[in-house]
Design a protein around this motif. Sequence first.
Motif, PDB file in Angstrom:
ATOM      1  N   TYR A  32       0.867  -1.180   0.000  1.00  8.82           N
ATOM      2  CA  TYR A  32       0.000   0.000   0.000  1.00  8.82           C
ATOM      3  C   TYR A  32       0.896   1.220   0.000  1.00  8.82           C
ATOM      4  CZ  TYR A  32      -3.098   3.711   1.516  1.00  8.82           C
ATOM      5  OH  TYR A  32      -3.787   4.897   1.601  1.00  8.82           O
ATOM      6  N   ALA A  49      -2.734  -3.068  -2.664  1.00  7.18           N
ATOM      7  CA  ALA A  49      -3.920  -2.950  -1.819  1.00  7.18           C
ATOM      8  C   ALA A  49      -4.455  -1.540  -1.981  1.00  7.18           C
ATOM      9  CB  ALA A  49      -3.558  -3.219  -0.363  1.00  7.18           C
ATOM     10  N   THR A  51      -6.365   0.135   0.174  1.00  7.81           N
ATOM     11  CA  THR A  51      -6.380   0.868   1.442  1.00  7.81           C
ATOM     12  C   THR A  51      -5.411   0.208   2.418  1.00  7.81           C
ATOM     13  OG1 THR A  51      -8.141  -0.468   2.416  1.00  7.81           O
ATOM     14  CG2 THR A  51      -8.821   1.488   1.167  1.00  7.81           C
ATOM     15  N   GLU A  54      -7.084  -2.825   3.931  1.00  8.47           N
ATOM     16  CA  GLU A  54      -7.044  -3.984   3.032  1.00  8.47           C
ATOM     17  C   GLU A  54      -5.687  -4.678   3.126  1.00  8.47           C
ATOM     18  OE1 GLU A  54      -7.098  -4.897  -1.749  1.00  8.47           O
ATOM     19  OE2 GLU A  54      -8.099  -3.090  -1.030  1.00  8.47           O
ATOM     20  N   ARG A  57      -5.422  -6.607   6.478  1.00  8.22           N
ATOM     21  CA  ARG A  57      -6.277  -7.794   6.559  1.00  8.22           C
ATOM     22  C   ARG A  57      -5.662  -9.010   5.884  1.00  8.22           C
ATOM     23  NH1 ARG A  57     -10.690  -4.186   5.210  1.00  8.22           N
ATOM     24  NH2 ARG A  57     -11.708  -3.673   7.155  1.00  8.22           N
ATOM     25  N   GLN A  58      -4.857  -8.798   4.860  1.00 11.84           N
ATOM     26  CA  GLN A  58      -4.398  -9.943   4.085  1.00 11.84           C
ATOM     27  C   GLN A  58      -2.936 -10.328   4.282  1.00 11.84           C
ATOM     28  OE1 GLN A  58      -4.418  -9.282  -0.236  1.00 11.84           O
ATOM     29  NE2 GLN A  58      -4.881  -7.146   0.171  1.00 11.84           N
ATOM     30  N   CYS A  83      -7.548  -4.192  12.236  1.00  9.36           N
ATOM     31  CA  CYS A  83      -7.798  -4.988  11.032  1.00  9.36           C
ATOM     32  C   CYS A  83      -6.903  -6.216  10.965  1.00  9.36           C
ATOM     33  CB  CYS A  83      -7.555  -4.140   9.781  1.00  9.36           C
ATOM     34  SG  CYS A  83      -8.639  -2.740   9.634  1.00  9.36           S
TER      35      CYS A  83
END
Length: 90
Positions: A32, A49, A51, A54, A57-58, A83
């Motif tokens: 990001y 990503a 954001t 995002e 989260r991954q 997150c």
Amino acid sequence: MGVQTFGILGLGRIGTAVALRAKALGCRVVFYDPYLPNGAELGVGVARARTLEELLRQTDTLSVHTPLTPRRAAYSTRRSWRCCRRARWW
């Protein structure tokens, strides 16, 4: 264990070097960077990503490559880090 997802916050000169090394180790790399123009990730072969949330989260591992300015200090708020998966808290 499967393929680990390596997240990078800030894909500048150092972030790009880290991304290439993580890819060489077999990691899936996601980054990001709101200041990087769209398409810049194509030359490095990593996923983008949309954001910060995002990205968090991954990823299984997060590498931060940004200067600490008051604006960027907001990245480290509790709201943002919620997150993350529980496995990342240590």
